[in-house]
Every structure is written in structure tokens, then in C-alpha cells.
Scaffold this active site. Sequence first.
Site, short mmCIF file in Angstrom:
data_model
loop_
_atom_site.label_atom_id
_atom_site.label_comp_id
_atom_site.label_asym_id
_atom_site.label_seq_id
_atom_site.Cartn_x
_atom_site.Cartn_y
_atom_site.Cartn_z
N GLU A 189 0.87 -1.18 0.00
CA GLU A 189 0.00 0.00 0.00
C GLU A 189 0.90 1.21 0.00
OE1 GLU A 189 -2.40 3.00 2.52
OE2 GLU A 189 -2.76 0.97 3.27
N CYS B 26 -2.33 8.29 4.40
CA CYS B 26 -2.22 8.02 2.96
C CYS B 26 -3.57 8.14 2.26
CB CYS B 26 -1.64 6.63 2.73
SG CYS B 26 -2.50 5.32 3.62
#
Length: 495
Positions: free
Chosen positions: A256, A290
Site C-alpha cells: 500500500e 495516505c
Amino acid sequence: MSDLSIDAAWDELYVDGEWRASESGETIAVEDPSTRETVTEVAAATEADVDAAYEAAAEAQAAWGEQPPAHRQEVVQQFLGALDAHSEEIIELLEYEVGGSAIMGETSIQIASDHASEAATLPRRMKGEHAASNIPGKENQLQVGPKGVVTVISPWNFPLNLSMRAVAPAIAAGNAVVLKPSTNSPITGGLLFAKLLEETDLPAGVVNVVTGRGSEIGDRVASHPESDVVAFTGSTEVGKRVAGLAGENLAVPAMELGGNNAHVVTADADLDRALDAAAFGSFVHQGQVCISINRHVVHEDVYDEYVAGLVERAESLPAGSVHDSETIVGPIIDESQRDEMLGYVEETVDAGATLETGGDTVAVDGVDDSLVVAPTVLSGVTNDMPVAANEHFGPIAPVIPFSDVDEAVAIANDTEYGLSGAVHSGDLGTAKAIADRMETGNVHINDQPINDEAHVPFSGIGASGVGHYNSDAFLDEITETKWISIQHEPREYPF
């Protein structure tokens, strides 16, 4: 029970069920981002320490993988119990180590608990199946088992839950783990896990924690030949290198990476609802998420009202040291991150945008040069300006106007990233149509992009990563399917 206070001893590695000094004997200072003072030290592992951790993991995994599902489930439930029992201490650790406010700490505990709870169900869900055969008299069996050793490289921004979402499922599925936390969060992303797991029946060697500088041990961790899966969360730049090193050993990469998430607001959206979501999605944990809002993409008919409302909300948020219980916007993790994001703001203003509020640091205890950046709103932004084109990773809200849905979608998709996003509209059909066209792994309608539920698959596309996290999606990453066929009757061969 373990001592999890910031004053406890944190200066050793955890390898094969034992606490040990690094081979070099060197340590790394851990600084409190609010006060910028050293609060403790952790061991600086060497490559030899890394090798020892993988050796322990590989040796322990076989026996652990053979444990019955009920036992592995019980151990993960014990892990969850330890997390709950120490929740107040952990929230305080997040405050000292990563500048997490009370809201950030409580959210971290909640999400980590969700991931551990979901992981506890995985051992009983590792079910094989039978498949029909084209060969007369043949039986096909598919068996599911652990991959082996899972490497977990976790980030500093939400270290507790982003480590938990990989560690707990990995051990639940019968794997062993080598956990390498970020240098900025070695305790809450790593060493804390070792202390919690010591309160369970997990055998020695199944989870090992090595702390140290990425520049010194990062490549060895990512490329270790004993590693079968590399689960990494972090920047795209570093992730590309980690995935490449993992690939040299044919380890499965679960990455990720970065995001540049758009928050699209149409002309008929409920503005108060959109703005409440916008303030949370941009400013929680200083925007160091994020999946936070990186760009506000707003219809021109409501643009001015939206900017004014966002400025009002930004200016109402208490900013300062997280040791003040009223603080919502705390410090950036370090100087380099702070200076980079403020540089983006300055360059964007130079390019023609208007700084509506913020754009500088907030004095903490009379010191102007703090790591606390005031919640910042910029108007008149275009998609190519630095604060919109880059993942700024701070409490910064650039607002970009659009005239029609096609333009909104084009703006949202004009990025190499594809991690998360949000759409606000008074018409769910319109919102769904926009969401369908957004090129990203996750989209949230009439909400903001920061969402994580352990039972729902999570992934990014493009420069935002490869592989999946959560539930069965991550279970597939950390397990192996083995085909066994049984020929019950004599088979005819062509010769």
C-alpha cells in the site's frame, strides 16, 4: 503485565522470544514531535540481527503452522485482550512517539482491535475444496496452508493499526513474522507488539521485531531469502524498491503506497455535510494519512461558499502540542516532512494560488520553530500546482474548481495514484456515476476518503500499490493453495 510506558526499557530487539541488544550495541533516539526532546532510545539492528530474526521465524513457523485452528484463534484473541488491557498506555505512547492526538490514539486502538478481531476468525476460514476432474476416476483436492515467513514493514503515521492489519492475520493463518517498524515509530509500530504477544501463548520465534534505520537494514529485510511475503506500507518511491527486492526472491509483494485523493463536491451537495467531512478528511492527524484528502475538487457554483466554510472550520481547530488534551492538530513527524509540505505551499502561492489561512508553523511553548503546521486552505488551485500534484501529507487543503462532471472526473483522475477518494452529491445516482469513473481502489459517497474496515478488502491501483489487505483478500496473499489429486482407478495412457 508488561510495562508499556514511555519510560520503560525499549532499547532491545525481540528475536526468538528473547530481548537482546543489537550486535553493534548502538541505539537510535526517539524524539517527541511536540517537544522535540528525546524520550527514549531503541536498538539499531545490524544485518546479522536481521538474519537471526529470519532464522528464528523460519524455524518456528513449521510447528506453528501445524497448530489447530482453534489454538491459533485463541492466541489472536489473547492478543486482542492484551491490546484492550493496555489501550490507555498505548494511546499515550502514540502521543509521545508520533504526535498523535487523543482522537488519533483512540481511532488507532479502534481500528487495530477491528483488525485483530477479524484476524481471529481467519483460522477457521482456511478451507480447501474439491474440484471435478476431466480424468475418469480422479479426485482433486485443494488444500490451503500458510505461506511461511511474512515480512511486515510498517509506516510511522498510523503505526499501530497498519502493523496490526498484517501481523495479526499472518500469525492467525499459521505464518511466522519478521516485523520491521519505521525508524520514526519503532515502539508503537513494532516493539509494542512483542510486549503484547508476550502476554499470549504464542511460541517463541513466531513473531520477531527488529528496529533500525532503513538505510542500514532495509534492503536486507526486503530481500531476505527466508521471506515468502513482503507486506509494506509507505511511500511509492520506497515501495517500488521494496517490491523489486522482494521480487528477486519471488516473495509476494503486498504494497500500500502513496495517494493523491480527491474529494469531489457537486453543486447540489449538502455543503455542511461535505465541509464536516472535508475538515476531518484533511486535518485529522495533521493530514498524515495516505488516504486523507489531498485535493478538494468543488463545483464553481458553490466554490466560494465552500472555501469560506473550510477556512472557518480550519481556523476553529486547536493546534499545538498533543500533550494538551484540547489539541486536534498536533505536530508533523519531523523537520523534513514539515519543510517539504511548507515548500509545496510556498511554491503553489508563487504559481498563483491564494493562501486563505495557515501556511506557517504554530508556536509551541513559546517556540516559533515548532513542528506544528497551522491548518492550511488554498484557493485558486489548479491540478498541476505543487500542493495538488504531490502527496503533501500535511494539514493542507487545496481547493480546485470545476464546471461539469466530466471535468471533475478528469481532475480527480489526473494523477498517477489511485488509493482512495470521496464524492458528495445531493443525487446518489450522480454520485455513484462519478465514483464509478474515478480510477482509484476505494471511493466513499457522502463521506471522506479515510475509511478502513477489517472485513472489507482494501487496495490501491497505479502508483498506490499492488496486492490487497483485509479479510479474505489479505488471507489470499499470505496462504498457499496446494493441489493434490488422487487417481482412484487405473488410468489409460496413450503409450
